[in-house]
Design a protein around this motif. Structure first.
Motif, PDB file in Angstrom:
ATOM      1  N   ILE A   1       0.833  -1.203   0.000  1.00 30.93           N
ATOM      2  CA  ILE A   1       0.000   0.000   0.000  1.00 30.93           C
ATOM      3  C   ILE A   1       0.868   1.254   0.000  1.00 30.93           C
ATOM      4  CG2 ILE A   1      -1.633   1.351   1.370  1.00 30.93           C
ATOM      5  CD1 ILE A   1      -2.830  -1.302   2.320  1.00 30.93           C
ATOM      6  N   ASN A   2       1.864   1.286   0.867  1.00 28.19           N
ATOM      7  CA  ASN A   2       2.709   2.476   0.981  1.00 28.19           C
ATOM      8  C   ASN A   2       3.525   2.717  -0.285  1.00 28.19           C
ATOM      9  OD1 ASN A   2       1.791   3.033   3.560  1.00 28.19           O
ATOM     10  ND2 ASN A   2       3.410   1.860   4.563  1.00 28.19           N
ATOM     11  N   ALA A   3       4.055   1.635  -0.864  1.00 26.36           N
ATOM     12  CA  ALA A   3       4.846   1.781  -2.095  1.00 26.36           C
ATOM     13  C   ALA A   3       3.961   2.236  -3.250  1.00 26.36           C
ATOM     14  CB  ALA A   3       5.528   0.458  -2.442  1.00 26.36           C
ATOM     15  N   GLY A   4       2.775   1.639  -3.344  1.00 23.45           N
ATOM     16  CA  GLY A   4       1.853   2.033  -4.400  1.00 23.45           C
ATOM     17  C   GLY A   4       1.370   3.460  -4.248  1.00 23.45           C
ATOM     18  N   TRP A   5       1.151   3.871  -2.997  1.00 20.34           N
ATOM     19  CA  TRP A   5       0.715   5.234  -2.738  1.00 20.34           C
ATOM     20  C   TRP A   5       1.809   6.239  -3.121  1.00 20.34           C
ATOM     21  CZ3 TRP A   5      -3.563   7.833  -2.008  1.00 20.34           C
ATOM     22  CH2 TRP A   5      -3.522   9.107  -1.438  1.00 20.34           C
ATOM     23  N   ARG A   6       3.044   5.911  -2.783  1.00 24.40           N
ATOM     24  CA  ARG A   6       4.172   6.783  -3.148  1.00 24.40           C
ATOM     25  C   ARG A   6       4.264   6.936  -4.669  1.00 24.40           C
ATOM     26  NH1 ARG A   6       7.043   9.953   0.631  1.00 24.40           N
ATOM     27  NH2 ARG A   6       7.148   8.843   2.597  1.00 24.40           N
ATOM     28  N   ARG A   7       4.106   5.824  -5.372  1.00 23.03           N
ATOM     29  CA  ARG A   7       4.173   5.860  -6.832  1.00 23.03           C
ATOM     30  C   ARG A   7       3.023   6.696  -7.390  1.00 23.03           C
ATOM     31  NH1 ARG A   7       4.028   0.342 -10.306  1.00 23.03           N
ATOM     32  NH2 ARG A   7       2.043   0.152  -9.171  1.00 23.03           N
TER      33      ARG A   7
ATOM     34  N   LEU B   1       7.019  -4.676  -7.863  1.00 23.26           N
ATOM     35  CA  LEU B   1       7.067  -6.008  -7.256  1.00 23.26           C
ATOM     36  C   LEU B   1       5.901  -6.205  -6.282  1.00 23.26           C
ATOM     37  CD1 LEU B   1       8.426  -8.714  -6.697  1.00 23.26           C
ATOM     38  CD2 LEU B   1       9.862  -7.553  -4.990  1.00 23.26           C
ATOM     39  N   THR B   2       5.696  -5.244  -5.390  1.00 25.11           N
ATOM     40  CA  THR B   2       4.601  -5.395  -4.417  1.00 25.11           C
ATOM     41  C   THR B   2       3.235  -5.356  -5.101  1.00 25.11           C
ATOM     42  OG1 THR B   2       4.658  -3.002  -3.970  1.00 25.11           O
ATOM     43  CG2 THR B   2       5.926  -4.431  -2.501  1.00 25.11           C
ATOM     44  N   GLN B   3       3.159  -4.658  -6.229  1.00 22.61           N
ATOM     45  CA  GLN B   3       1.894  -4.648  -6.969  1.00 22.61           C
ATOM     46  C   GLN B   3       1.575  -6.047  -7.498  1.00 22.61           C
ATOM     47  OE1 GLN B   3      -0.322  -2.104  -7.330  1.00 22.61           O
ATOM     48  NE2 GLN B   3      -1.663  -3.558  -8.371  1.00 22.61           N
ATOM     49  N   ARG B   4       2.585  -6.725  -8.020  1.00 17.95           N
ATOM     50  CA  ARG B   4       2.377  -8.092  -8.531  1.00 17.95           C
ATOM     51  C   ARG B   4       2.056  -9.054  -7.395  1.00 17.95           C
ATOM     52  NH1 ARG B   4       6.869  -6.875 -11.775  1.00 17.95           N
ATOM     53  NH2 ARG B   4       8.234  -8.141 -10.436  1.00 17.95           N
ATOM     54  N   LEU B   5       2.740  -8.897  -6.271  1.00 17.86           N
ATOM     55  CA  LEU B   5       2.569  -9.835  -5.159  1.00 17.86           C
ATOM     56  C   LEU B   5       1.279  -9.612  -4.383  1.00 17.86           C
ATOM     57  CD1 LEU B   5       6.216  -9.890  -3.707  1.00 17.86           C
ATOM     58  CD2 LEU B   5       5.110 -11.651  -5.098  1.00 17.86           C
ATOM     59  N   VAL B   6       0.841  -8.358  -4.286  1.00 16.88           N
ATOM     60  CA  VAL B   6      -0.315  -8.034  -3.437  1.00 16.88           C
ATOM     61  C   VAL B   6      -1.428  -7.336  -4.216  1.00 16.88           C
ATOM     62  CG1 VAL B   6      -1.098  -6.806  -1.380  1.00 16.88           C
ATOM     63  CG2 VAL B   6       1.182  -7.844  -1.414  1.00 16.88           C
ATOM     64  N   GLY B   7      -1.100  -6.200  -4.818  1.00 19.29           N
ATOM     65  CA  GLY B   7      -2.116  -5.377  -5.455  1.00 19.29           C
ATOM     66  C   GLY B   7      -2.900  -6.090  -6.540  1.00 19.29           C
ATOM     67  N   ASP B   8      -2.210  -6.821  -7.394  1.00 18.49           N
ATOM     68  CA  ASP B   8      -2.895  -7.497  -8.500  1.00 18.49           C
ATOM     69  C   ASP B   8      -3.882  -8.550  -8.009  1.00 18.49           C
ATOM     70  OD1 ASP B   8      -1.523  -5.915 -10.242  1.00 18.49           O
ATOM     71  OD2 ASP B   8      -0.154  -7.468 -10.962  1.00 18.49           O
TER      72      ASP B   8
ATOM     73  N   CYS C   1     -13.219   8.492   2.969  1.00 19.19           N
ATOM     74  CA  CYS C   1     -12.223   8.547   4.038  1.00 19.19           C
ATOM     75  C   CYS C   1     -10.818   8.450   3.436  1.00 19.19           C
ATOM     76  CB  CYS C   1     -12.461   7.403   5.017  1.00 19.19           C
ATOM     77  SG  CYS C   1     -11.286   7.340   6.385  1.00 19.19           S
ATOM     78  N   THR C   2      -9.915   9.285   3.922  1.00 19.23           N
ATOM     79  CA  THR C   2      -8.552   9.321   3.381  1.00 19.23           C
ATOM     80  C   THR C   2      -7.853   7.969   3.503  1.00 19.23           C
ATOM     81  OG1 THR C   2      -8.379  11.665   3.965  1.00 19.23           O
ATOM     82  CG2 THR C   2      -6.327  10.501   3.528  1.00 19.23           C
ATOM     83  N   THR C   3      -8.065   7.267   4.614  1.00 21.09           N
ATOM     84  CA  THR C   3      -7.410   5.970   4.788  1.00 21.09           C
ATOM     85  C   THR C   3      -7.925   4.942   3.783  1.00 21.09           C
ATOM     86  OG1 THR C   3      -9.030   5.370   6.500  1.00 21.09           O
ATOM     87  CG2 THR C   3      -6.954   6.348   7.236  1.00 21.09           C
ATOM     88  N   ILE C   4      -9.225   5.038   3.430  1.00 20.59           N
ATOM     89  CA  ILE C   4      -9.794   4.143   2.423  1.00 20.59           C
ATOM     90  C   ILE C   4      -9.157   4.429   1.065  1.00 20.59           C
ATOM     91  CG2 ILE C   4     -11.889   3.492   1.183  1.00 20.59           C
ATOM     92  CD1 ILE C   4     -11.951   2.460   3.981  1.00 20.59           C
ATOM     93  N   ALA C   5      -9.064   5.721   0.719  1.00 22.05           N
ATOM     94  CA  ALA C   5      -8.441   6.104  -0.546  1.00 22.05           C
ATOM     95  C   ALA C   5      -6.992   5.643  -0.597  1.00 22.05           C
ATOM     96  CB  ALA C   5      -8.528   7.614  -0.722  1.00 22.05           C
ATOM     97  N   HIS C   6      -6.289   5.830   0.505  1.00 24.01           N
ATOM     98  CA  HIS C   6      -4.879   5.433   0.590  1.00 24.01           C
ATOM     99  C   HIS C   6      -4.731   3.931   0.314  1.00 24.01           C
ATOM    100  CE1 HIS C   6      -0.762   6.074   2.457  1.00 24.01           C
ATOM    101  NE2 HIS C   6      -0.840   4.762   2.386  1.00 24.01           N
ATOM    102  N   THR C   7      -5.584   3.131   0.921  1.00 28.44           N
ATOM    103  CA  THR C   7      -5.505   1.675   0.763  1.00 28.44           C
ATOM    104  C   THR C   7      -5.758   1.252  -0.675  1.00 28.44           C
ATOM    105  OG1 THR C   7      -6.170   1.229   3.048  1.00 28.44           O
ATOM    106  CG2 THR C   7      -6.515  -0.539   1.439  1.00 28.44           C
TER     107      THR C   7
ATOM    108  N   ILE D   1      -6.104   3.006  -3.605  1.00 27.29           N
ATOM    109  CA  ILE D   1      -5.234   3.586  -4.626  1.00 27.29           C
ATOM    110  C   ILE D   1      -3.837   2.992  -4.512  1.00 27.29           C
ATOM    111  CG2 ILE D   1      -4.094   5.711  -5.351  1.00 27.29           C
ATOM    112  CD1 ILE D   1      -6.690   7.188  -4.759  1.00 27.29           C
ATOM    113  N   GLY D   2      -3.381   2.783  -3.264  1.00 26.18           N
ATOM    114  CA  GLY D   2      -2.076   2.157  -3.070  1.00 26.18           C
ATOM    115  C   GLY D   2      -1.999   0.756  -3.649  1.00 26.18           C
ATOM    116  N   LEU D   3      -3.143   0.067  -3.686  1.00 26.43           N
ATOM    117  CA  LEU D   3      -3.194  -1.283  -4.246  1.00 26.43           C
ATOM    118  C   LEU D   3      -3.449  -1.285  -5.753  1.00 26.43           C
ATOM    119  CD1 LEU D   3      -5.227  -3.038  -1.411  1.00 26.43           C
ATOM    120  CD2 LEU D   3      -2.796  -3.350  -1.924  1.00 26.43           C
ATOM    121  N   GLY D   4      -3.590  -0.096  -6.328  1.00 27.50           N
ATOM    122  CA  GLY D   4      -3.720  -0.003  -7.774  1.00 27.50           C
ATOM    123  C   GLY D   4      -5.117   0.226  -8.310  1.00 27.50           C
TER     124      GLY D   4
END
Length: 606
Positions: free
Chosen positions: A309-315, A334-341, A362-368, A370-373
């Protein structure tokens, strides 16, 4: 996706909603228009635009045979289905005014709407729905015809002479699609607001209101004829009606009607949509499921999920131009393939646009998400504005805001930072309520939204509160509860939240707990969750207040909840504590829990 290529519509030649439909039929007659689940053969079926036109023509012939006159009001209370579109297009093509009803609304509320609008004809799914409604109608009601989409034609008219089976109404054979020449400014629909306080008001929207808003929305929701849009929010709400109906028709996207919210997960997997419009509540439920699964996962798995989530959010922030490059972006693929996808696969795996509206995200919902793609875009509107006012921009998406105003819409801040709106999308007024109309549309044409806002240098808007919902404590301090409620509900344990304290010495919260997560909390507090007084346990209440404080840690000092009332019984439409659009009826809840609220303020100073 089935069907043939769609051609673009020369939109400058389209001035009415029925004109939009005829233009789409002419542009791509053989292309797939709608997909629905057939209850008879238990399979997904497609309808082309030409097939839709043929059915609309049948409905027009049937309605015309009942002697309805141009300007008469007709209502429909169907769940999302092709017949919803068929009926509306037939009606507006004859110059009739359409009034959508929520299928799960209370009978007395529907009866009020039918009477207030002077409805002549009502379309319902079956006789059972009519039997629930009929006792609430006055004997001298204006209703002349009640068409039942399904049911036995032989038996229904013995119940009431107004009842008509659709099989008897719709003629066989080929019929020409009609189009009554209309003024674009003519009334097309009356949409009744949910009414969190008092009776709902009928919002009068013209063809121009809705069509201008649909065209402006296209730039913020860049759908095209390759898209498959899953429709599950009720078409009675202008948000879904604009995005999941008129906009899809404008661009030639195919619409698939979900079987139900309960089967939404299965429909996402089976139909693999590229787009849909949703409310934050859907994402909150998914978030709760994810949190529940993660609570049972290994520490390594939880850490990987958080890292993704954090890496995807940064991107995401870097791609949208909102932040500088960060080393964490290096591992985002990498984390997108392992988790987000894997998360995206549960949503069908093809999403390229997800709109969120109807309530603050909610900002935390958006963060989660969007961070997951998930390509999630927050917008804002109100029925009185047809309904979309603001929306985030693809390529410059800022989920902490509702984006800038749509093209052609003016916005500014008025007294008390109230967001004011002016444009071709602003309603004609409230049906038979000139005084109420004058209260919200001033002499210069500005619509007063009732929402407090801030507009930054980019023109992006942030809603900061609701003027009428401001809580004034007994010490004179003013507290906007909406943001606090949104933040508190960011914890999946808290299913529904309402902050109170008007004319009181301190703030308290009324909270409906998540039934699935309640046993775990009870065990954590070492209490018997099945006992009658479990929710009044002091240890439990202290723990809940700690969790609330954690959710409010970034708020000013006034945002301190000193007492809580807990329950496991949800506020619902059925118990008249929620509107059909799932907004909490604050006055209703306070009246319902009057004794409990008094107890929150009866002991000590908090």
């Amino acid at each position: 996706m089935t069907g043939t290529a769609r051609e673009s519509i020369p939109i400058e030649k389209v001035e009415t909603l029925d004109g939009l439909f005829r233009a789409r039929v002419a542009a791509s007659p053989k292309a797939a228009a709608y997909r629905y689940f057939g209850t008879t053969n238990k399979a997904w079926l497609n309808l082309s635009w030409q097939q839709m036109a043929e059915q609309v023509a049948r409905w027009q012939t049937g309605l015309a045979g009942l002697g309805l006159q141009e300007g008469d009001r007709v209502a429909l209370g169907l769940r999302n289905c092709p017949e919803w579109v068929m009926f509306e297009q037939a009606a507006i093509g004859l110059g009739l005014v359409v009034i959508p009803l929520y299928t799960d609304d209370r009978a007395d509320n529907i009866a009020f709407i039918l009477g207030d609008a002077g409805v002549s004809l009502l379309l319902l799914p079956d006789a059972a729905r009519w039997r629930r409604l009929a006792p609430a109608l006055a004997a001298n009601h204006t209703l002349q015809h009640v068409v039942l989409l399904n049911g036995e034609c032989e038996s229904i008219q013995t119940e009431d002479p107004r009842l008509i089976c659709s099989k008897n109404l719709l003629p066989d054979g080929d019929h020409a699609l009609r189009g009554t020449p209309q003024d674009p400014q003519a009334l097309a629909t009356i949409v009744y607001t949910s009414g969190t306080t008092g009776r709902p008001k009928g919002v009068m929207l013209s063809h121009r209101n809705i069509l201008s808003n649909t065209i402006a929305s296209q730039a913020r929701a860049p759908l095209d004829d390759s898209d498959l849009l899953l429709s599950f929010l009720p078409l009675a709400h202008m948000y879904e009606r604009t995005g999941g109906y008129y906009l899809a028709m404008l661009v030639g996207a195919q619409v698939c009607y979900a079987r139900s919210i309960a089967r939404l997960n299965a429909d996402l997997l089976e139909q693999r949509p590229t787009a849909f419009f949703s409310v934050p509540r859907i994402f909150e439920r998914v978030q709760a499921k994810l949190d529940e699964q993660l609570s049972k996962a290994s520490p390594l798995h939880r850490a990987l999920f958080k890292l993704a989530i954090n890496a995807g959010w940064r991107r995401f922030k870097y791609q949208q131009g909102h932040a500088s490059w960060h080393p964490l972006q290096l591992i985002a693929p990498l984390t997108q393939r392992l988790v987000g996808d894997k998360v995206l696969a549960k949503l069908g795996g093809r999403l390229r646009f997800v709109g969120s509206g109807g309530a603050p995200l909610c900002t935390t919902i958006a963060h989660t998400f969007i961070g997951l793609g998930v390509p999630l875009f927050q917008g804002y509107g109100m029925t009185e504005a047809s309904p979309i006012i603001c929306g985030n921009v693809p390529g410059a998406n800022d989920p902490e805001t509702i984006g800038p105003a749509l093209d052609g819409i003016e916005i500014k801040l008025g007294e008390n930072d109230e967001l004011l709106v002016r444009g071709p999308n602003v309603m004609l007024g409230y049906w038979n309520r000139p005084e109420a109309t004058a209260e919200v549309i001033d002499s210069d044409g500005w619509l007063h939204t009732g929402d407090q806002a801030a507009i930054d240098a980019r023109g992006y808007v942030r809603i900061t509160g609701r003027i009428k919902d401001i809580i004034v404590l007994s010490n004179g301090e003013k507290v906007p509860p909406a943001d606090m409620e949104l933040a508190i509900s960011g914890n999946p344990l808290f299913e529904q939240v309402m902050v109170i304290g008007e004319a009181r010495p301190y703030l308290a919260a009324l909270i409906v707990l998540n039934k699935e997560l309640w046993p775990e909390l009870a065990q954590q507090c070492k209490i018997d969750g099945d006992s009658a007084d479990a929710l009044q346990n002091k240890v439990l209440n202290n723990e809940v207040q700690k969790l609330i404080a954690e959710q409010l840690r970034d708020f000013p000092g006034y945002a301190r909840i000193r007492r809580v009332y807990l329950t496991l019984k949800p506020w619902s439409i059925e118990n008249d504590l929620l509107t059909p659009t799932l907004k909490i009826k604050r006055t209703g809840v306070m009246r319902h829990l009057h004794k409990e609220i008094e107890q929150l303020y009866s002991n000590g100073k908090g």
